[in-house]
Design an enzyme around this catalytic site. Structure first.
Site, PDB file in Angstrom:
ATOM      1  CB  SER A 172      34.274  41.151  32.856  1.00  0.00           C
ATOM      2  OG  SER A 172      34.981  41.298  34.055  1.00  0.00           O
ATOM      3  CG  HIS A 174      37.517  43.085  32.223  1.00  0.00           C
ATOM      4  ND1 HIS A 174      36.411  43.671  32.798  1.00  0.00           N
ATOM      5  CD2 HIS A 174      37.833  43.858  31.161  1.00  0.00           C
ATOM      6  CE1 HIS A 174      36.080  44.756  32.115  1.00  0.00           C
ATOM      7  NE2 HIS A 174      36.926  44.887  31.107  1.00  0.00           N
ATOM      8  CG  ASP A 205      35.266  47.904  29.703  1.00  0.00           C
ATOM      9  OD1 ASP A 205      35.293  48.951  29.040  1.00  0.00           O
ATOM     10  OD2 ASP A 205      36.147  47.026  29.647  1.00  0.00           O
TER      11      ASP A 205
END
Length: 360
Positions: A177, A204, A301
Site C-alpha cells: 500500500s 492499493h 490488509d
C-alpha cells in the site's frame, strides 16, 4: 527459519510534532501551507523555500520528518530532486503537493515509484479553502498514523543458511500500500534470476492508476507484466497486477490449470483491491507451495490472508520497519508471528528464491 527479535523501547505517548519542510515556488502557497500545518498540533513547519537546491542545502544540515514538495520549481524540478532529497534525509517522508501532478497520472505514478509517499493535488490560486485544509491534514495523518505506536522494533536475523520450505515455491503473492511502488522497484531490482512461478501483485491504488502503474512495473523488472483479467491462465515469470476495482482470486480450470477469477467485492475492512482475498485464494489453490510478501502500507490488509497461507503450509516475508513508509501491514503480519523473515525490499527476492528451492 529466520527469527525476529523484539527490542522494547519506551512508547511515545505524546509524539513530537512532525517537523515539516515546505518547498514551493509560490510565497502565497508556502504561507498558506505553513498556516494550515501550524494550526494543527501534530505538525510544525520548520523551514520554507522556493527551490530544490535550497531544500537540499537545508536538509544537509537539518533533519525533518516530512517534505511537502512541489513539482514545478525554478531550476531543478521537484521530481528530478526527489531521489536526492530522500538520500539526504532518508527517514523523511515526501508528499508531492502540486497542481500539475494529478492523482492517477503518469507523473504521479512516477513520483510514487521514485519514493514519494503521497500525492496531494494543489488547488488553484485563491482556492485554499477549509476543505483543502481538512483533506491535506487527513492525508498526512495517515502517513504518520503509526508514530505513537512505535514501542517495539523488529530487527531481522538473516541466517547464513536459509531453511527450505516444505514444498517448492509454486506461486508468489505480493501485497503493498502506501510507499509500495518505490518498495516494489527495490524488490524487483533484487531479482537476479527468474523464479519460474507466477507472481500475483495487489497494490492499493485507485482504478485510474492501474494502467500507468503496470507501465511503471515493466520498467522495474524483466518479468512480463499484465493487468489481471478474469480467465487469464497463470504462467510462470509473469506478474499479474490486480486492477483497482477487483480482487485477484484463483480457481482451477480444465486439466488443473489455474485461472484468475476477479472479484469486485470489497474486503470487510473496505479494501479494493485487497491482499487478504488474494492470499486466501493462493492458500486454497497452492497450499504449501504458496508464499506471500507484505510490503509497506497502512492498516492490516494481508494479515488474515497470510494466516491462511501459513496454515496451509506456506510462508510469509515482510518488509522491515526501517525501510517502510508505514509499518502497518508488514508490522501486523510480523507482530502476529506469521513471518519467516523480516527484510529490506532489495533482499527479499534472493531470500524467496533460496527458500523456495526453485530449480533453474
Amino acid at each position: 527459519m529466520t527469527a525476529t527479535v523484539p527490542i522494547m523501547t519506551s512508547p511515545d505517548t505524546e509524539p513530537r510534532p512532525v517537523r515539516t519542510l515546505v518547498v514551493d515556488d509560490s510565497v502565497v502557497v508556502r504561507t498558506v501551507i505553513e498556516r494550515i500545518l501550524n494550526a494543527d498540533p501534530g505538525y510544525r513547519v520548520v523551514h520554507k523555500t522556493n527551490s530544490a537546491e535550497l531544500a537540499l542545502g537545508y536538509l544537509a544540515e537539518e533533519a525533518v520528518d516530512l517534505v511537502l514538495l512541489d513539482i514545478e520549481l525554478p531550476g531543478q524540478s521537484g521530481l528530478a530532486a526527489l531521489p536526492a532529497i530522500l538520500r539526504t534525509n532518508a527517514r523523511a517522508k515526501v508528499a508531492i503537493l502540486s497542481g500539475n501532478c494529478e492523482e492517477g497520472s503518469a507523473v504521479a505514478v512516477e513520483a510514487l515509484a521514485l519514493g514519494a509517499s503521497e500525492i496531494v493535488s494543489k488547488p488553484g490560486s485563491g482556492s485554499f479553502g477549509e476543505q483543502f485544509s481538512l483533506t491535506l491534514i487527513d492525508r498526512l495523518n495517515r502517513l504518520f498514523a503509526d508514530r505513537p505506536l512505535r514501542s517495539t522494533s523488529f530487527q531481522p536475523l538473516i541466517p547464513r543458511e536459509v531453511q527450505p520450505a516444505a514444498q517448492p515455491l509454486a506461486c508468489l503473492g505480493i501485497g503493498a500500500s502506501t510507499g509500495g511502488i518505490h518498495a516494489l522497484g527495490q524488490l524487483f531490482a533484487g531479482l537476479v534470476a527468474p523464479l519460474g512461478v507466477p507472481v500475483l501483485l495487489t497494490q492499493h491504488l485507485p482504478a485510474s492508476f492501474t494502467v500507468y502503474f503496470a507501465q511503471q512495473l515493466t520498467r522495474m523488472t524483466s518479468l512480463r507484466v499484465k493487468v489481471a483479467e478474469t480467465g487469464d491462465f497463470l504462467a510462470p515469470d509473469t506478474v499479474y497486477v490486480a486492477p483497482g476495482d477487483a480482487n485477484i482470486q484463483l480457481r482451477r480450470g480444465l486439466h488443473g490449470r489455474v485461472i484468475i477469477a476477479l472479484n469486485p467485492e470489497r474486503t470487510p475492512a473496505g479494501n479494493l483491491p485487497g491482499v487478504d482475498p488474494m492470499f486466501a485464494s493462493m492458500a486454497d489453490i497452492y497450499g504449501a507451495g504458496a508464499a506471500g510478501v507484505v510490503l509497506t502500507g497502512m492498516g492490516r490488509d494481508g494479515t488474515a490472508g497470510a494466516r491462511d497461507i501459513v496454515q496451509a503450509g506456506g510462508w510469509i516475508v515482510a518488509q522491515d520497519e526501517a525501510s517502510s513508509v508505514v509499518w502497518g501491514m508488514p508490522g501486523s503480519v510480523a507482530g502476529a508471528g506469521l513471518t519467516c523473515a523480516v527484510l529490506e525490499p532489495d533482499a527479499i527476492m534472493n531470500f524467496v528464491a533460496r527458500r523456495g528451492k526453485v530449480s533453474a
